[in-house]
Every structure is written in C-alpha cells, then in structure tokens.
Design an enzyme around this catalytic site. Structure first.
Site, short mmCIF file in Angstrom:
data_model
loop_
_atom_site.label_atom_id
_atom_site.label_comp_id
_atom_site.label_asym_id
_atom_site.label_seq_id
_atom_site.Cartn_x
_atom_site.Cartn_y
_atom_site.Cartn_z
N GLU A 83 -15.58 63.68 54.13
CA GLU A 83 -14.42 62.93 53.61
C GLU A 83 -13.14 63.57 54.11
O GLU A 83 -12.05 63.22 53.67
CB GLU A 83 -14.41 62.96 52.08
CG GLU A 83 -15.60 62.33 51.43
CD GLU A 83 -15.54 62.43 49.93
OE1 GLU A 83 -14.57 61.95 49.32
OE2 GLU A 83 -16.47 63.01 49.35
N CYS A 120 -18.67 60.99 48.60
CA CYS A 120 -19.64 62.10 48.52
C CYS A 120 -21.09 61.66 48.75
O CYS A 120 -21.95 62.51 48.94
CB CYS A 120 -19.54 62.79 47.17
SG CYS A 120 -17.88 63.38 46.81
N HIS A 244 -25.23 64.75 42.05
CA HIS A 244 -23.94 65.05 42.68
C HIS A 244 -23.10 65.79 41.64
O HIS A 244 -22.98 65.34 40.51
CB HIS A 244 -23.24 63.76 43.12
CG HIS A 244 -21.82 63.98 43.50
ND1 HIS A 244 -21.45 64.92 44.44
CD2 HIS A 244 -20.65 63.42 43.05
CE1 HIS A 244 -20.13 64.90 44.57
NE2 HIS A 244 -19.62 64.01 43.73
N1 COA Z 1 -12.13 75.36 26.08
C1 COA Z 1 -13.24 74.61 26.31
N2 COA Z 1 -13.22 73.40 26.92
C2 COA Z 1 -12.02 72.92 27.30
C3 COA Z 1 -10.83 73.62 27.10
C4 COA Z 1 -10.91 74.90 26.46
N3 COA Z 1 -9.83 75.65 26.24
N4 COA Z 1 -9.81 72.88 27.59
C5 COA Z 1 -10.35 71.74 28.07
N5 COA Z 1 -11.69 71.76 27.91
C6 COA Z 1 -12.66 70.75 28.31
C7 COA Z 1 -12.27 69.33 27.94
O1 COA Z 1 -12.65 69.01 26.61
C8 COA Z 1 -13.02 68.55 29.00
O2 COA Z 1 -14.38 68.43 28.65
P1 COA Z 1 -14.98 67.03 28.15
O3 COA Z 1 -14.64 66.03 29.22
O4 COA Z 1 -16.44 67.29 28.04
O5 COA Z 1 -14.30 66.71 26.87
C9 COA Z 1 -12.96 69.43 30.22
O6 COA Z 1 -12.67 70.75 29.74
C10 COA Z 1 -11.87 69.06 31.19
O7 COA Z 1 -10.66 68.97 30.48
P2 COA Z 1 -9.67 67.75 30.73
O8 COA Z 1 -8.54 67.88 29.78
O9 COA Z 1 -10.42 66.46 30.75
O10 COA Z 1 -9.21 68.12 32.21
P3 COA Z 1 -8.20 67.44 33.18
O11 COA Z 1 -7.42 66.36 32.50
O12 COA Z 1 -7.43 68.55 33.80
O13 COA Z 1 -9.14 66.72 34.27
C11 COA Z 1 -10.81 66.44 35.93
C12 COA Z 1 -10.36 67.27 34.73
C13 COA Z 1 -12.22 66.88 36.28
C14 COA Z 1 -10.83 64.95 35.57
C15 COA Z 1 -9.83 66.72 37.12
O14 COA Z 1 -9.88 68.07 37.44
C16 COA Z 1 -10.16 65.90 38.35
O15 COA Z 1 -9.74 64.76 38.48
N6 COA Z 1 -10.92 66.48 39.32
C17 COA Z 1 -11.30 65.78 40.54
C18 COA Z 1 -12.62 65.11 40.30
C19 COA Z 1 -13.03 64.30 41.49
O16 COA Z 1 -12.73 64.64 42.61
N7 COA Z 1 -13.74 63.19 41.26
C20 COA Z 1 -14.15 62.34 42.32
C21 COA Z 1 -15.47 62.68 42.88
S1 COA Z 1 -16.83 62.41 41.80
#
Ligand code: COA
Length: 447
Positions: A83, A120, A244
């Site tokens: 990608e 992916c 994945h």
């Molecule tokens: N302790 C424990 N867990 C915690 C925490 C803490 N202090 N703070 C946050 N978390 C958990 C959240 O509850 C969440 O888990 P859940 O979804 O099971 O509830 C997780 O950590 C992630 O937190 P979130 O607030 O959702 O993170 P974010 O808004 O920063 O976004 C992604 C996370 C993964 C969506 C973001 O990093 C992203 O878009 N990544 C790219 C993904 C990608 O490329 N996808 C396409 C290919 S498949």
C-alpha cells in the site's frame, strides 16, 4: 491433487524501534495503558533513512532464496503486495528483481512480475494468484515469490500514528510445500467501503472507528461464505486462527464473532446455556434492533466464559506476539500473525503436522478473505530456521526527537535534504542510495 502452498517464509523488520508506552505515549500525551491494554501494542518497527519498501522486500527475498539455495531461474513469478508504492506505473517487483539480480548469478527475465493492490488483503491475494498459476500448470516447475512490504506511516498527529509499523514478509509459494498447504475453498466478504484510502496522497485518510466496523462486517460475510463451501466449522477444527492484525485490539474484537458462529448449535453452546442462555436467533425477534441488542448482550456474556477464554488463549493469543512488537505492517500483517502461531507451536514443541489453521485476511475498501491451511510434516524445520525474533531484538531504539526526524525523512512533502544521517549502519543488506535521472529510486547492496 498435489498440495500447493507456502514453502518458505522470511521476515525483514524496519531497523528502528519506537517504544510505544515508554516513548510515544508521553510525547503525545496518551496513557501508556492505551497502547498496552487498549491497542495491545508495545513497539513499532520503523524504517531508517536508507530503508523503504524495496530494501525491506529485497532483503527478505534475498534471505529466503539464499536459505533455500534458490537461483533466479527457480522463480517464475514475483508479486509484490503493498500500500506504500511510490510509482503508479513501474511495479515494486521490478525494483526488487533488479536488487536480487545484483547479488545472484542469472536473472528474472522470464519471470512474470506484478504489483497487487487491495489494501492489506493484497498479500493474501498475491498468494492466491500464485496458487492459481501453479494449479493452472503455467509455472513450468518454478515457484512464485510473494513479497508483502509496507511502510505503514501516518501523518504526524493522525490517530493512526499510534499503530504504525514497517517491514516485509517474503513467501515462497510452490507445489508440495514445506510449511502449509492452502485449501481450495475460500470465503469472501467484499463491499465498496470508505474506511481507509490514499487517493493520490502518501499518508492515508483513515476513519479508524469506521474501519473497525467494516472489518467486522466483512469478516462475518467471509465466514458465512466459507462455511457455505466447507460446511459448519467447530472451534476444535483449527489449531490457530491468524487474523489481519492492524493492532491486536482489533483481533480481540473480531475473535468472539468467529467463536459464536463456530459454537452455534454445538455441545459448547448447550454447555454454556445454563449460565448465559442460548444464542439469540433472528427468527425469534419481531424487529432487527431487538435481535441485535440481544446478540450484543449474549456476546458480552460469552467473552466472560472460561470456555471462550481457554479457546482465545490457545487459538488467538499466540498469533499476536510479533504484531505487539512491530505494529501494523499492512499487507504483511496477517502473514506475521500466521508466523507468530507457528513460532508458538515450535516454542511449545507441539506436533502441528496435519492440523489446520483458519486464516482471516482483511483489506480496507473493503474485503475479507478466509481460507484454511493444513500444516505440512516438514513445517518445523522451516520455522526453526527463521531468525525473526533475533532481527526484532536487534533493532535500535530511538527517542522522540529522532522519531520526528526519521518521520520527516520519509515524508515526501518535506525536503530534509540528501544528507540526513541514518541512525544505524547498514550491514549485508540492500539500501536506498538516491534518485536517478528519471526520478527512479536507486539501490545497492552494502557488504
Ligand atoms: N487503559 C486501557 N485501555 C485504554 C486506555 C487506558 N488508559 N485508553 C484507551 N484505551 C482503550 C480504549 O477503550 C480502546 O479500546 P476499545 O476499542 O476496546 O474500547 C482502545 O484503547 C483504543 O482507544 P481509542 O480511544 O479508541 O483510540 P483512538 O481514538 O486513538 O483510535 C485507532 C485508535 C486504532 C482507531 C487509531 O489508532 C487508528 O485509526 N489506527 C489506524 C487503524 C487502521 O489503519 N485501520 C485500517 C486498516 S484495518
């Protein structure tokens, strides 16, 4: 029918290591536990200044061919899944073939080369292309080289910055393979979706939350399609289920969906019924919303059961060990998950021969593909020869200012000049050396 599948695997990680809870979290003002407990990530592999998708792919392919004693004449096809391509016309496989020709006697002039794109899932698609090519009898006794290589970098400040990674997985696809034979049956879940894309831009536009939902929906469809081919599946059918893995937390969300489907109308559902009830069936509900509420309640209870925890620990958790330490490798990610599983079995001295894996790939945009793989008698020899953990442990840790500098070097919109010092010294590998007169990227092997 002679089995066709994965005959060799080699993994090449980006040379740099960014500690996520220790270095990135405090710099971004995030809780370390968000990485370790929430996303399930401990570190990202990142490319040094001289590394890119070509060097990592060529280094993985070189190591694989060298270990197998192969010459270019033994390879009839080179497909690169990525990608992170930097050219809309000339495929990355031609660059990688050029690198390999500089170190091997002979050439790949009679090998078909291409580049596969579907986010992916493209790595798995390339394996399927190779399978079909061999099954069609067009390979003339030669193997296919499939290389999944990516620099999964996001714009600084983007949510995806938390889940970055860089590395390549090279695989040899051949008849009578040493590691795994692919099933003929496949299940697909595919739809026009807008969850992650790169419309003429280097870094992705990603709607991470939506991507999670699309991933789950397409996986559900792919599983239904797969079962329509092979009949109902059971949790005991598969030694491991590599998914994945953009981040391990994603797999934690996907696994219960597969488990619920596999235990439906089995003795496991019956055994769990006294404590959590039977699975809600749509026909028992007047409206869809009520059914979905009941299903969500059942799923919440299901993941708390000992039966689910034992299955998850045995079948899913071991697939996440590499991903936790390297981050998202996009096209290579599901192949890391499969390798993690095999390394786990080798580590615990499990006799895996004849057992099955269920491999669940996903690409945004979006498509899931599920197929089974049967472990071959000689799998152990190949997996014992894979130096992946020593490569991962040999990475050089970087601090946050160095991370910022390295990210800038790889950002096509920032001119950092030609003379940015690398963090590490390349040794016995292909390196990027600069641009040629037609703006092509140039490479050489450094002894
Ligand atoms: N302790 C424990 N867990 C915690 C925490 C803490 N202090 N703070 C946050 N978390 C958990 C959240 O509850 C969440 O888990 P859940 O979804 O099971 O509830 C997780 O950590 C992630 O937190 P979130 O607030 O959702 O993170 P974010 O808004 O920063 O976004 C992604 C996370 C993964 C969506 C973001 O990093 C992203 O878009 N990544 C790219 C993904 C990608 O490329 N996808 C396409 C290919 S498949």
């Amino acid at each position: 029918m002679t089995p066709v599948g994965i005959d060799g695997i080699e993994i090449w990680t980006g040379t740099l290591k960014l500690d996520l809870p220790g270095t990135l979290a405090p710099a971004l003002g995030e809780e370390p536990a968000k990485f370790t407990k929430g996303l399930g990530l401990y570190a990202s592999s990142l490319p040094d200044t001289y590394e890119d998708i070509v060097t990592m792919g060529a280094n993985a392919a070189y190591a694989l061919m060298d270990r197998h004693g192969l010459e270019p004449d033994d390879i009839g096809r080179i497909d690169v899944a990525t990608e992170s391509a930097f050219d809309n016309s000339k495929p990355v496989s031609t660059y990688i073939a050029g690198c390999l020709e500089s170190v091997f006697d002979g050439d790949f002039h009679h090998a078909n080369k291409g580049e596969r794109k579907f986010a992916c899932v493209a790595g798995t698609q390339s394996i399927n292309d190779a399978y079909n090519w061999i099954r069609a009898g067009r390979n003339r006794g030669r193997a296919a080289l499939v290389i999944a290589t990516d620099t999964a970098l996001y714009e600084r400040g983007d949510g995806g910055e938390l889940t970055q990674g860089a590395g390549a997985v090279a695989m040899l696809i051949d008849e009578d393979p040493s590691i795994l034979a692919l099933s003929q049956e496949q299940g697909y879940g595919s739809a026009d979706e807008t969850d992650f894309l790169k419309p003429n831009q280097q870094f992705p536009s990603v709607d991470g939350k939506r991507s999670i939902q699309v991933y789950l929906a397409r996986m559900r469809e792919a599983m239904a399609d797969f079962e329509a081919q092979v009949g109902e599946t059971h949790p005991d059918d598969y030694a491991y289920i590599p998914f994945h893995t953009p981040f391990p937390g994603m797999v934690r969300k996907a696994a219960p969906i597969g488990y619920r489907r596999m235990i439906r109308a089995t003795e496991i559902e019956d055994d769990l019924a006294p404590s959590i009830g039977h699975q809600p069936r749509p026909e028992a509900f007047d409206d869809e919303a009520a059914f979905h509420d009941a299903l969500a309640e059942y799923m919440d209870a299901l993941v708390e059961t000992d039966a689910y925890a034992a299955w998850y620990d045995r079948v899913i958790e071991p697939t996440l060990s590499l991903s936790r330490e390297v981050g998202n490798w996009y096209t290579g990610s599901v192949h890391l998950a499969r390798t993690s599983a095999l390394l786990d079995a080798a580590d615990r001295d499990v006799d895996l021969a004849g057992m099955q894996l269920l491999v669940a790939s996903y690409g945004s945009g979006a498509q899931a593909e599920i197929h089974a793989e049967t472990v071959r008698p000689s799998w152990r020899e190949e997996i014992d020869a894979l130096p992946v953990w020593s490569h991962i442990e040999a990475r050089t840790s970087i601090d946050f200012p160095t991370y910022e500098r390295i990210h800038d070097v790889h950002n096509h919109d920032i001119d950092t000049g030609a003379d940015v010092d690398p963090v590490t010294v390349p040794n016995g590998e292909f390196v990027f050396t600069g641009w040629g007169r037609m703006n092509e990227r140039q490479y050489e092997f450094v002894d």
